[in-house]
Structure formats: structure tokens, C-alpha cells
Design an enzyme around this catalytic site. Sequence first.
Site, mmCIF file in Angstrom:
data_model
loop_
_atom_site.group_PDB
_atom_site.id
_atom_site.type_symbol
_atom_site.label_atom_id
_atom_site.label_comp_id
_atom_site.label_asym_id
_atom_site.label_seq_id
_atom_site.Cartn_x
_atom_site.Cartn_y
_atom_site.Cartn_z
ATOM 1 N N ASP A 122 101.039 -23.566 89.296
ATOM 2 C CA ASP A 122 100.827 -22.650 90.432
ATOM 3 C C ASP A 122 100.879 -21.162 90.066
ATOM 4 O O ASP A 122 100.883 -20.312 90.956
ATOM 5 C CB ASP A 122 101.856 -22.904 91.555
ATOM 6 C CG ASP A 122 101.590 -24.211 92.271
ATOM 7 O OD1 ASP A 122 100.476 -24.743 92.124
ATOM 8 O OD2 ASP A 122 102.502 -24.707 92.960
ATOM 9 N N HIS A 128 100.124 -7.509 63.334
ATOM 10 C CA HIS A 128 100.065 -7.810 64.772
ATOM 11 C C HIS A 128 101.374 -8.430 65.257
ATOM 12 O O HIS A 128 101.381 -9.421 65.986
ATOM 13 C CB HIS A 128 98.864 -8.725 65.087
ATOM 14 C CG HIS A 128 97.558 -7.989 65.037
ATOM 15 N ND1 HIS A 128 96.342 -8.616 65.034
ATOM 16 C CD2 HIS A 128 97.281 -6.655 64.973
ATOM 17 C CE1 HIS A 128 95.368 -7.705 64.980
ATOM 18 N NE2 HIS A 128 95.926 -6.515 64.945
ATOM 19 N N ASP A 170 102.418 0.245 68.206
ATOM 20 C CA ASP A 170 100.973 0.236 68.457
ATOM 21 C C ASP A 170 100.813 -0.224 69.897
ATOM 22 O O ASP A 170 101.026 -1.399 70.209
ATOM 23 C CB ASP A 170 100.303 -0.733 67.468
ATOM 24 C CG ASP A 170 98.786 -0.747 67.575
ATOM 25 O OD1 ASP A 170 98.240 -0.267 68.585
ATOM 26 O OD2 ASP A 170 98.153 -1.262 66.633
ATOM 27 N N ASP A 174 94.359 3.208 72.566
ATOM 28 C CA ASP A 174 94.897 2.389 71.460
ATOM 29 C C ASP A 174 95.533 3.357 70.456
ATOM 30 O O ASP A 174 94.826 4.001 69.687
ATOM 31 C CB ASP A 174 93.727 1.608 70.839
ATOM 32 C CG ASP A 174 94.155 0.715 69.681
ATOM 33 O OD1 ASP A 174 95.368 0.567 69.457
ATOM 34 O OD2 ASP A 174 93.264 0.151 69.020
ATOM 35 N N HIS A 187 93.673 -3.755 56.156
ATOM 36 C CA HIS A 187 92.753 -3.787 57.307
ATOM 37 C C HIS A 187 91.778 -2.626 57.223
ATOM 38 O O HIS A 187 91.841 -1.807 56.311
ATOM 39 C CB HIS A 187 93.532 -3.778 58.633
ATOM 40 C CG HIS A 187 94.424 -2.591 58.847
ATOM 41 N ND1 HIS A 187 93.949 -1.371 59.276
ATOM 42 C CD2 HIS A 187 95.774 -2.435 58.691
ATOM 43 C CE1 HIS A 187 94.957 -0.531 59.398
ATOM 44 N NE2 HIS A 187 96.083 -1.133 59.035
ATOM 45 N N HIS A 207 87.682 0.884 64.812
ATOM 46 C CA HIS A 207 86.809 -0.010 65.594
ATOM 47 C C HIS A 207 86.367 0.757 66.826
ATOM 48 O O HIS A 207 87.049 1.695 67.267
ATOM 49 C CB HIS A 207 87.561 -1.291 65.982
ATOM 50 C CG HIS A 207 88.902 -1.058 66.616
ATOM 51 N ND1 HIS A 207 89.047 -0.729 67.947
ATOM 52 C CD2 HIS A 207 90.158 -1.053 66.110
ATOM 53 C CE1 HIS A 207 90.340 -0.559 68.219
ATOM 54 N NE2 HIS A 207 91.041 -0.734 67.106
ATOM 55 N N HIS A 246 88.923 -3.695 71.199
ATOM 56 C CA HIS A 246 87.954 -3.813 70.102
ATOM 57 C C HIS A 246 86.608 -3.892 70.802
ATOM 58 O O HIS A 246 86.158 -4.973 71.176
ATOM 59 C CB HIS A 246 88.226 -5.050 69.245
ATOM 60 C CG HIS A 246 89.501 -4.935 68.450
ATOM 61 N ND1 HIS A 246 90.002 -5.947 67.681
ATOM 62 C CD2 HIS A 246 90.376 -3.902 68.307
ATOM 63 C CE1 HIS A 246 91.133 -5.548 67.099
ATOM 64 N NE2 HIS A 246 91.375 -4.315 67.466
ATOM 65 N N GLU A 274 92.676 4.536 62.146
ATOM 66 C CA GLU A 274 94.013 3.957 62.048
ATOM 67 C C GLU A 274 94.384 3.440 60.665
ATOM 68 O O GLU A 274 94.708 2.258 60.497
ATOM 69 C CB GLU A 274 94.147 2.823 63.066
ATOM 70 C CG GLU A 274 93.020 1.785 63.039
ATOM 71 C CD GLU A 274 93.252 0.675 64.060
ATOM 72 O OE1 GLU A 274 94.305 0.023 63.985
ATOM 73 O OE2 GLU A 274 92.387 0.463 64.912
ATOM 74 N N TYR A 317 101.553 -0.650 53.997
ATOM 75 C CA TYR A 317 102.566 -1.642 54.368
ATOM 76 C C TYR A 317 103.221 -2.168 53.092
ATOM 77 O O TYR A 317 102.556 -2.797 52.261
ATOM 78 C CB TYR A 317 101.909 -2.780 55.161
ATOM 79 C CG TYR A 317 101.047 -2.250 56.293
ATOM 80 C CD1 TYR A 317 101.603 -1.950 57.534
ATOM 81 C CD2 TYR A 317 99.680 -1.996 56.101
ATOM 82 C CE1 TYR A 317 100.823 -1.415 58.559
ATOM 83 C CE2 TYR A 317 98.898 -1.466 57.113
ATOM 84 C CZ TYR A 317 99.479 -1.172 58.335
ATOM 85 O OH TYR A 317 98.700 -0.637 59.349
ATOM 86 N N ARG A 345 101.530 3.097 60.121
ATOM 87 C CA ARG A 345 100.147 3.201 60.596
ATOM 88 C C ARG A 345 100.110 4.384 61.557
ATOM 89 O O ARG A 345 101.063 4.603 62.310
ATOM 90 C CB ARG A 345 99.703 1.904 61.299
ATOM 91 C CG ARG A 345 98.290 1.977 61.872
ATOM 92 C CD ARG A 345 97.678 0.598 62.182
ATOM 93 N NE ARG A 345 98.323 -0.143 63.241
ATOM 94 C CZ ARG A 345 99.115 -1.184 63.075
ATOM 95 N NH1 ARG A 345 99.380 -1.622 61.852
ATOM 96 N NH2 ARG A 345 99.664 -1.806 64.097
ATOM 97 N N GLU A 381 97.414 5.911 64.333
ATOM 98 C CA GLU A 381 96.146 5.561 64.993
ATOM 99 C C GLU A 381 95.857 6.507 66.142
ATOM 100 O O GLU A 381 96.692 6.687 67.037
ATOM 101 C CB GLU A 381 96.219 4.124 65.532
ATOM 102 C CG GLU A 381 94.993 3.714 66.332
ATOM 103 C CD GLU A 381 94.996 2.242 66.723
ATOM 104 O OE1 GLU A 381 96.094 1.667 66.877
ATOM 105 O OE2 GLU A 381 93.895 1.685 66.880
HETATM 106 N N1 GLY Z 1 95.959 -2.543 68.675
HETATM 107 C C1 GLY Z 1 94.968 -3.247 67.983
HETATM 108 C C2 GLY Z 1 94.326 -2.410 66.997
HETATM 109 O O1 GLY Z 1 94.837 -1.362 66.660
HETATM 110 O O2 GLY Z 1 93.262 -2.692 66.542
HETATM 111 MN MN MN Z 2 93.055 -0.152 66.956
HETATM 112 MN MN MN Z 3 96.228 -0.259 67.793
#
Ligand code: GLY
Ligand code: MN
Ligand code: MN
Length: 456
Positions: free
Chosen positions: A41, A243, A260, A271, A350, A354, A361, A384, A388, A421, A423
Site C-alpha cells: 500500500d 557511489h 555529492d 549536482d 571515472h 556528464h 545524467h 567533477e 581516491y 572530488r 564537482e
Molecule cells: N551524483 C552523480 C554524479 O556526480 O554523477
Molecule cells: Mn555528476
Molecule cells: Mn555528483
Amino acid sequence: MLARTLPAPVFARRRRTLMDLMGANSVALLPAALEAPRNRDVYYPFRQDSDFYYLTGFPEPEAIAALIPGAEQEFLLFCRDRDPHMEIWHGRRAGPQGAKERYGADNAHPIAELDKILLPLLENRERVYYAIGYHPDFDEQVMSWINQTRAKARIGVQAPVTFIALEHLLHPMRRCKETEEIAVMRESARIACEAHCRAMQICRPGMMEYEIEAEFFHTFLRNGAGWSYPAIVAGGDNSCILHYTENNAELHDGDVLLIDAGAEVDGYASDITRTFPVNGRFSAEQRVIYELVLAAQKAAIDKVRPGCHFNEPHDAAVHVLTEGLIALGLLQGNVDEAIKAETYKQFYMHRTGHWLGMDVHDVGSYKTGEDWQVFAPGMVTTIEPGLYIPAGSQIADGCWAQLGIHLESDVDERWQRIGVRIEDDVLVTEGEPEVLTAGVPKEIDAIEALMRKTHG
Ligand code: GLY
Ligand code: MN
Ligand code: MN
């Protein structure tokens, strides 16, 4: 999804643009998002399908939009009928009347009448545009309509013969933001910046990651926004999990905190990632790694210009990071060799950005054939880069292994447990790249100064 802020003419203009691209003798079909059950529900909060919302602004589930260029009624909406009983339990519905009055449909019908009304509209149309292959039930439904139309061949009806992925026309439109969308994205960025600043000011050793996450919910909701993706609030070694979303560990003195997190306003995402010391003072090692990532980020942002292509920011970031890692002894060889052998990937695995828009994304291709997409004003990309270095890191032998030389060794402990990171969301303009997320500091002095405001 919270209240719509874009005015109705924006949606009408988009439909006109799309229909002009589609041309005569065609029809586009778009389904609303499905409601997703969570447990008995209870449903996940409904979030409209981005393509559907982009063209209609219609926020309800159980709806289909049909666009028929050149027809007497070019924009049809099929939606839930008004129902006093259901509306008392579950909330208001626009109904077909509201779909016409408030969402600009040329005509609207209860969703129960979909087959009856849509089928004749497919007859003698040559091309059907829809999101082929994304929604299995909808694929089946479209094919069922096509087969029913084919069954009328002997009475002279021609069924559509060409099926085209709607994204082919629609997603290049979504990739280039209109003035009104940029205004909403600025607001989404503003709110996310406010939340990141608040997190920097409130953070102190002994807090839990989820207490920091709560500050994001608080700030987003207070501003009438939602979140654009689950926040990553990652202290210490967790900062090296790209992530990480558990957000349930304690924050320790001497560790970094990587956050993030972005807001969503009227369907548009921000983002942002910031990394800062839990105790408000960067250690010498954190400072070195941070400054390296910041230099890479600045070099990458400088490539977000008309005429540069999408991969240039990544190439710039990789160059700065690799050079820096070699100088620190964390990579061997010369810069060109290390880039060619991709040894930097053990610390930077990475890509640098994006597209950003309704989807975090966002849609829009990155390459056509062998050629990267060239930036044009109105496009928005994240930038970004990161580094690491988790606990137990080793310097892998990388490119030297190809020469039979084995260099694997421990990374000096002082570099370990540092994930950084940085971004930002960057708008391509005619001139300088515009950082939409400049409202949260990223220079070390500015971060430490902001954190001191509550650190005494
Ligand atoms: N928060 C997802 C990315 O930075 O791509
Ligand atoms: Mn991102
Ligand atoms: Mn991000």
C-alpha cells in the site's frame, strides 16, 4: 515533484519545435512515468518521466500524450478522469477538462478511451515516433495498435511503416537549454549551494554522516525543492567509494568528508560535490591532494567553451592529475606514457563530466560517429574530477609491467583514506564558462573560513 514554475507557453513552444522536426504524416506517442510500489500500500514518491514532462508539464501518472503535426488537434492528452472518491483518498486530478485548460491540450480524453480514440489517428500515418525499447508494456501497447491498424489493410487503411526513436529528435532539444530552463537550473544550483554551505558550517567530529544528510533534506524542502539523486555523504575511507549512499558512519577528527548532493526544482537537477576536513582544517596531505584536484577541475572548466569538444575537459583534467601524481611519486614514468597506459585510473577511475538537465545524467549523445560533441551555448555539463586513495592502497605496476618491470608497492600511509572530488555545474556561454554552482566555496581558505564560523 513540486509545483510547476515554467509557464505554459514554454511547453507549447517545445511541442511546436518538435512537431516541425517530425514533419507531416507522423505521430509521436509519450507515456507518463509508472507509479512504483515500495511495499504494501505504499508507493515511491511519483516522479514524472522527463521527456513527457518536458513536452507537457503534466504531473500525473496514467497519462499518454500524442503529438500529431498538421492535424486539426495536434496535441492530445489522455489522462485519469475526475473521480471524487479517488481524489478524496489520493489527491486532486486535472481530468480531461483541466488538461485542456491548464496544460494546453487541443483535446483531452479519459485514459480509458485511449484505444478507441487513438487507433483511428494512426491510420494512414507513415511514421511513429516513440521511446522504442524503454518501457516494455508501452512497446507492446504500440505494437498492438499497429497490428490492429494493419488488420484493416483490406478496407484500404495503411498502417505506419516507419518507427523512429523519439530521442533522435527530442534529446538534442533537451541538451540545449532555453533561457527559462537555465533560470530554473540556477535556482536548483542556488538551493544546493545553500545546503552544501550549511553542511560545511554544521560539520564537526563525532557527528554521523546521516546527520549531515539531514541538513540537505532540510534545506531542499524549506526551499520547495526535492533531491535530484540520493546524497553521498562519505567520511574518511568512505570518500573513496564513488557511489557510497549508506551514510551511516561516524565522522572522525582528521578525516575528510566528501558530499555529492544536488537539488531538483521543477524537474531540473543540480549536482555538486565538495570535499572538506571534518575538523575544519585540511591536513598537509589532504591539502596536497585537494589542490591537485582543484587545479585539474579549473583546467577542465576552462575547456567548457564553444568550439571545444566534450572530451577536452576530461583530457585537461587527466593531464593535470597525472602530472601531479607523478610529482608525488604515486605514479611512475613520464606524463605521456602514464596517460597512454592509463595508470592514473587506479586513483581516478571515472570521467570528468556528464550533461546535466532534467536528468542528473542528462540525455543527449556525447559522440556522433568518431567525433565528440562540440560545446555550444546553452549546454550544461558537470565538471567533477577526483582522486581516491583508499586504505590499503598500492601503487600498481601499471605501464611498467608491459616492460617486465614490477613496481607494485604500498602507497605511503599518509596519503591513504583520502578521497577528493570537486564537482560544479557549468553552463556553456558565448564567452567564459559560467559556473552555476559558484555559491559554495571550493578554495581551501574559503572553505576553512566558512567552517570556522561555527567552529569558534
Ligand atoms: N551524483 C552523480 C554524479 O556526480 O554523477
Ligand atoms: Mn555528476
Ligand atoms: Mn555528483
